[in-house]
Design a protein around this motif. Structure first.
Motif, PDB file in Angstrom:
ATOM      1  N   ILE A 151      53.035  48.464  91.232  1.00  0.00           N
ATOM      2  CA  ILE A 151      52.146  49.615  91.410  1.00  0.00           C
ATOM      3  C   ILE A 151      51.930  49.775  92.905  1.00  0.00           C
ATOM      4  CG2 ILE A 151      50.041  48.187  91.138  1.00  0.00           C
ATOM      5  CD1 ILE A 151      48.702  50.650  89.853  1.00  0.00           C
ATOM      6  N   PHE A 152      51.894  51.025  93.377  1.00  0.00           N
ATOM      7  CA  PHE A 152      51.686  51.296  94.800  1.00  0.00           C
ATOM      8  C   PHE A 152      50.360  52.037  94.910  1.00  0.00           C
ATOM      9  CE2 PHE A 152      54.317  52.346  98.836  1.00  0.00           C
ATOM     10  CZ  PHE A 152      53.193  52.180  99.624  1.00  0.00           C
ATOM     11  N   ASP A 192      42.959  42.671  92.948  1.00  0.00           N
ATOM     12  CA  ASP A 192      42.488  41.514  92.183  1.00  0.00           C
ATOM     13  C   ASP A 192      42.925  41.608  90.727  1.00  0.00           C
ATOM     14  OD1 ASP A 192      41.382  40.485  94.440  1.00  0.00           O
ATOM     15  OD2 ASP A 192      39.309  41.009  93.952  1.00  0.00           O
ATOM     16  N   ARG A 193      42.899  42.842  90.209  1.00  0.00           N
ATOM     17  CA  ARG A 193      43.321  43.047  88.825  1.00  0.00           C
ATOM     18  C   ARG A 193      44.819  42.746  88.669  1.00  0.00           C
ATOM     19  NH1 ARG A 193      40.414  43.285  84.126  1.00  0.00           N
ATOM     20  NH2 ARG A 193      41.528  44.486  82.547  1.00  0.00           N
ATOM     21  N   VAL A 194      45.597  43.201  89.640  1.00  0.00           N
ATOM     22  CA  VAL A 194      47.044  42.916  89.612  1.00  0.00           C
ATOM     23  C   VAL A 194      47.270  41.397  89.629  1.00  0.00           C
ATOM     24  CG1 VAL A 194      49.212  43.100  90.912  1.00  0.00           C
ATOM     25  CG2 VAL A 194      47.717  45.094  90.707  1.00  0.00           C
ATOM     26  N   LEU A 195      46.529  40.713  90.503  1.00  0.00           N
ATOM     27  CA  LEU A 195      46.669  39.251  90.583  1.00  0.00           C
ATOM     28  C   LEU A 195      46.304  38.603  89.253  1.00  0.00           C
ATOM     29  CD1 LEU A 195      45.190  38.610  94.166  1.00  0.00           C
ATOM     30  CD2 LEU A 195      47.601  38.669  93.479  1.00  0.00           C
ATOM     31  N   SER A 196      45.270  39.136  88.605  1.00  0.00           N
ATOM     32  CA  SER A 196      44.848  38.516  87.352  1.00  0.00           C
ATOM     33  C   SER A 196      45.893  38.739  86.254  1.00  0.00           C
ATOM     34  CB  SER A 196      43.462  39.015  86.925  1.00  0.00           C
ATOM     35  OG  SER A 196      43.561  40.261  86.272  1.00  0.00           O
ATOM     36  N   TRP A 197      46.633  39.867  86.309  1.00  0.00           N
ATOM     37  CA  TRP A 197      47.738  40.040  85.346  1.00  0.00           C
ATOM     38  C   TRP A 197      48.802  38.971  85.569  1.00  0.00           C
ATOM     39  CZ3 TRP A 197      47.652  41.916  80.839  1.00  0.00           C
ATOM     40  CH2 TRP A 197      46.845  43.012  80.518  1.00  0.00           C
ATOM     41  N   ASN A 198      49.056  38.662  86.824  1.00  0.00           N
ATOM     42  CA  ASN A 198      50.013  37.580  87.113  1.00  0.00           C
ATOM     43  C   ASN A 198      49.517  36.248  86.561  1.00  0.00           C
ATOM     44  OD1 ASN A 198      52.365  38.533  88.980  1.00  0.00           O
ATOM     45  ND2 ASN A 198      50.560  39.614  89.713  1.00  0.00           N
ATOM     46  N   GLY A 256      50.328  35.734  83.133  1.00  0.00           N
ATOM     47  CA  GLY A 256      51.742  35.626  82.778  1.00  0.00           C
ATOM     48  C   GLY A 256      52.504  36.933  82.795  1.00  0.00           C
ATOM     49  N   TYR A 257      51.868  38.035  83.255  1.00  0.00           N
ATOM     50  CA  TYR A 257      52.587  39.301  83.366  1.00  0.00           C
ATOM     51  C   TYR A 257      52.899  39.557  84.831  1.00  0.00           C
ATOM     52  CZ  TYR A 257      53.831  44.218  82.850  1.00  0.00           C
ATOM     53  OH  TYR A 257      54.503  45.406  82.877  1.00  0.00           O
ATOM     54  N   PRO A 258      54.185  39.422  85.263  1.00  0.00           N
ATOM     55  CA  PRO A 258      54.494  39.601  86.686  1.00  0.00           C
ATOM     56  C   PRO A 258      54.306  41.046  87.127  1.00  0.00           C
ATOM     57  CG  PRO A 258      56.466  38.979  85.420  1.00  0.00           C
ATOM     58  CD  PRO A 258      55.368  39.183  84.437  1.00  0.00           C
ATOM     59  N   MET A 259      53.563  41.225  88.195  1.00  0.00           N
ATOM     60  CA  MET A 259      53.265  42.573  88.679  1.00  0.00           C
ATOM     61  C   MET A 259      52.972  42.470  90.162  1.00  0.00           C
ATOM     62  SD  MET A 259      50.415  45.047  87.012  1.00  0.00           S
ATOM     63  CE  MET A 259      50.519  46.812  87.141  1.00  0.00           C
ATOM     64  N   ARG A 260      53.477  43.447  90.946  1.00  0.00           N
ATOM     65  CA  ARG A 260      53.263  43.445  92.396  1.00  0.00           C
ATOM     66  C   ARG A 260      52.540  44.697  92.830  1.00  0.00           C
ATOM     67  NH1 ARG A 260      58.427  41.156  94.862  1.00  0.00           N
ATOM     68  NH2 ARG A 260      58.139  42.762  96.399  1.00  0.00           N
TER      69      ARG A 260
END
Lengths: 471, 351
Positions: free
Chosen positions: A271-272, A305-311, A314-318
């Protein structure tokens, strides 16, 4: 008493925590307590100090009699500036200004789908393709924009075919991206994209209600159309051949989690998070749409922070903006992003060809032209060669005015080696391409973002962030 | 009596007796034994094989310059060195040994046509000065496609002129392998046993890169650098993004390393975490990286993909305990010349 080290040049900022962020001119950074910083500067730092190793490795201190550290700093600086010379590698072609959507924040001042005289002509399209292929770069990216680029597909196809034909002779590598809302997507379009390996870049602001509120569409829900389009593209072209960009509107600020979750739900691993630039309708509707740099920062931090919490789950997201920041901080290479380039990449690594054949330094430059400011027009595809465009006095002025090392305030900012500046935004918001830092939104946004990432690098997500930095 | 250089042309008709021919295929002639040079080789030593290149003084000395059966052959230019690395497996000497260059130049003429690769080592090969340039030029003239791997501490390349003269020879595929032990001068210099080593080595690497010569970094894992392997890896990616390969090398416990004992030796288990971080970081930035000299049983399985069978064929040993180990084929084995590691084989019953 003479010290066991010599100081090398570095910049420093006081952080909210009270610690000091220090960066070498090569861009390595350390965080020091005030007392440590003072003893470093006084020349009294003990050899055994816990920060001494990092300060030597980061090229803050010189202990080698032959000044190898100075040679390293010089090489690093040269690497950063040398790679900025990736001349004319991104070419943005505005196929048409027509678009059916009526986005409140439209930065390009789109016109009604039935409007006339707002399409790139065949003749100008051919000259545009010829000009693109005459540029010195061996790797070329052509990005089609609008309006809605799909409304002028014949010209898109014409340019792709002409560029590919030229590339077959020159050996240059050309890749294509089309920015589209996917609202007029046909199977024939998809066949063409598949055959020519055209990447799709679409806009998705978040959940349906938010997206449709930001981007009113005459056909009902633009969100439903876009999501269905994404699915079609993925099935026909492959999962990774379509990416989405979000634009932060005022309404979005309170919904960071929902926006990130929407991307996750749709199967995106990237996501950008983008802020709104002050161009086009975004200026006209400023009261309703705009927000401060601090408000955007708060939103971005929460979403990140939300993106980090998806990681973590176990869901890879940048998050792509963070990736660009990290790449600048942790590698000797430039990010290739208009807000992080110094000197500017507008006009040098990016060129924009408008629907009328006019050439601009950047997407933002042509956006300004739509509201009557032709400052950043470099010429016309029918009359100008690549050499003439590069010799434009405005462009030369832009490059020399965007060396941050020579810009007041930037010259002693800890973010100096990582940051960049967009002269077009400076011109639009402050009436001057060099700009004034204390009142600059850009400055506040970047400093806040860099400081936040510096903090994250000392937290539990360090390894993940290091993997983002390497791309 | 000067040594003769030639190739072993016939096997041992009589045990321990070999024949040697020179570059033109003529049997080296000696008044005392027309038509052949008879060499007697102590049965306890490694016996030469047909095709091996040797330097001989009949009845007195035999040195093997090139082993026809080995994949990794090195030309030995000098035994002198400016560094006194604490882990050095082959401690340098100080006396002049220029005669080695003449021997190597002769050897080059004898190397098999189309040879794929050869190493150049010492000591510090750049201390041979013009001798190094002559060797590189001879290799390039006789074996234009041969890949050359030059092991150097890099210090003399801080003189840009040397790097430029090496570049001007135009070797088809030259890589200079340079040791950098730490990301700061004091730590590196302490391990290299020489003040100013870090600075010259770093400037040497920059000069090589500037001249378009490929640089490989070799990090020997010792007690005093394993705590900062990740930082060293980050330092390499930022300051030397041009390097073509980074090798992380476990120690051979012989020479200085044997006498220094616990001041150098470090148990591999104590650096697994740092090594994993370092390898991952280098790999992520798109630089090739490998782990040398560490048997599979002394590293976690997730590092195996980076492990290389790096120990020279004449130095390697697979002790009896390794028989039946499932990883035997992929494993680097152990240094026969000296190690503190004992095999911990993976048998069928093991996990």
């Amino acid at each position: 008493m003479s010290s066991w080290y010599r100081l090398l040049p570095f910049q420093m900022d006081r952080m909210q925590s009270g610690h000091y962020l220090c960066s070498s001119i090569a861009g390595d950074h350390v965080i020091l307590q005030r007392e440590t910083l003072c003893s470093v500067i006084d020349g009294t730092l003990p050899r055994e100090h816990q920060d001494a190793q990092d300060l030597m490795a980061g090229l803050f201190l010189s202990t080698d009699g032959g000044h190898a550290e100075v040679d390293l700093l010089a090489t690093r600086l040269r690497t950063r500036l040398h790679e900025r010379r990736s001349l004319a590698s991104l070419h943005i072609v505005v196929a048409t200004l027509r678009c059916a959507n009526a986005c409140g924040y439209c930065q390009v001042s789109r016109v009604h789908p039935e409007a006339r005289g707002k399409d790139l002509s065949d003749d100008n399209a051919d000259r545009t393709a010829d000009l693109i292929m005459s540029c010195p770069s061996s790797r070329i990216k052509v990005e089609f924009q609008g309006g809605e680029a799909l409304l002028n597909m014949p010209v898109v196809q014409r340019i792709v075919e002409r560029c590919d034909a030229a590339a077959a002779f020159s050996g240059k590598l050309v890749s294509y991206v089309i920015a589209t809302s996917l609202s007029h997507l046909t199977d024939a379009n998809l066949d063409f994209f598949a055959a020519r390996q055209v990447h799709i870049s679409t806009s998705l602001d978040g959940p349906q209600w938010l997206h449709d509120r930001n981007r009113p569409s005459p056909t009902g829900s633009g969100w439903l159309t876009t999501v269905a389009g994404i699915e079609r593209c993925r099935r026909r072209l492959g999962h990774d051949c379509v990416s989405a960009l979000m634009t932060t509107a005022r309404t979005s600020l309170a919904h960071a989690d929902a926006i990130v979750d929407q991307y996750q739900e749709l199967g995106f691993h990237s996501i950008f998070l983008r802020w709104l630039n002050p161009f086009g309708d975004a200026v006209r509707h400023r009261q309703r749409l705009s927000y401060t740099a601090l408000e955007w920062l708060t939103f971005w931090q929460r979403a990140l922070d939300r993106v980090l919490s998806w990681n973590d789950r176990g869901y890879p997201m940048r998050e792509e903006f963070t990736c660009l920041l990290l790449r600048r901080m942790l590698s000797p290479h430039p990010a290739g992003f208009v807000d992080l380039d110094s000197p500017t990449g507008s006009g040098t690594s990016v060129l924009v060809y408008n629907y009328d054949g006019s050439i601009y330094v950047s997407d933002e430059g042509r956006m300004l032209a739509e509201i009557g400011d032709q400052t950043f027009r470099l010429g016309h595809v029918q009359t100008h060669t690549y050499a003439q465009i590069m010799d434009n006095p405005t462009l030369r002025n832009m490059v020399s005015a965007t060396m941050l090392e020579t810009t007041p305030r930037c010259d002693r900012c800890a973010c100096l080696p990582w940051c960049g500046v967009d002269p077009v935004v400076n011109h639009a918001t402050q009436g001057d391409i060099r700009g004034c830092r204390p009142t600059s939104d850009h400055c506040q946004r970047m400093e806040g973002a860099f400081h936040y990432v510096v903090g994250l690098l000392r937290g539990p997500h360090r390894d993940l962030l290091l993997s983002w930095a390497a791309g | 009596m000067r040594p003769l250089t030639g190739r072993i042309t016939s096997g041992d008709a009589e045990p321990g007796l070999y024949q040697v021919a020179d570059a033109d295929g003529l049997i080296l002639d000696r008044r005392d034994a027309p038509g052949q040079v008879a060499i007697a080789v102590d049965p306890a030593m490694r016996q030469p094989e047909r095709g091996d290149l040797v330097s001989v003084i009949p009845g007195r000395m035999l040195r093997t310059l090139y082993r026809s059966s080995a994949q990794d052959n090195f030309l030995f230019l000098t035994n002198r060195c400016q560094n006194r690395c604490t882990f050095c497996s082959q401690p340098p000497t100080v006396h002049a040994d220029d005669w080695l260059i003449a021997e190597v130049l002769q050897a080059i003429a004898h190397l098999p046509r189309g040879i794929a690769s050869v190493g150049i080592t010492g000591g510090e090969p750049t201390l041979a000065g013009p001798g190094l340039l002559a060797v590189l030029a001879a290799l390039t003239a006789h074996h234009p496609t041969c890949a050359i791997h030059l092991l150097s501490n890099g210090r003399n390349f801080a003189w840009l002129g040397l790097a430029q003269r090496v570049a001007a020879i135009g070797c088809a595929d030259l890589v200079v392998g340079v040791p950098i032990h730490a990301d700061s001068p004091p730590a590196h210099d302490a391990i290299a046993g020489s003040a100013g080593a870090w600075g010259e080595t770093v400037r040497g690497c920059l000069a090589l890169a500037r001249c378009g010569i490929a640089v490989e970094i070799r990090v020997v894992l010792v007690r005093d650098n394993v705590a900062r392997l990740e930082q060293l890896a980050a330092w390499i990616t930022r300051n030397m993004p041009f390097v073509v390969h980074v090798a992380w090398m476990a120690q051979e416990v012989t020479g200085y390393a044997a006498t220094a004992g616990d001041r150098v030796w470090v148990n591999p288990e104590s650096y697994h975490v740092q090594l994993r971080r370092a390898v991952t970081l280098i790999h992520r930035w798109g630089i090739r990286t490998s782990i040398y000299n560490l048997p599979h049983c002394w590293m976690p399985a997730d590092l195996w993909p980076w492990a290389v069978k790096s120990i020279s064929s004449w130095k390697v040993e697979h002790p009896d305990a390794c028989t039946g180990c499932r990883q035997l084929a992929a494993c680097s084995g152990l240094f026969a010349t000296g190690t503190r590691l004992t095999p911990r084989p993976f048998h069928q019953s093991a996990c």
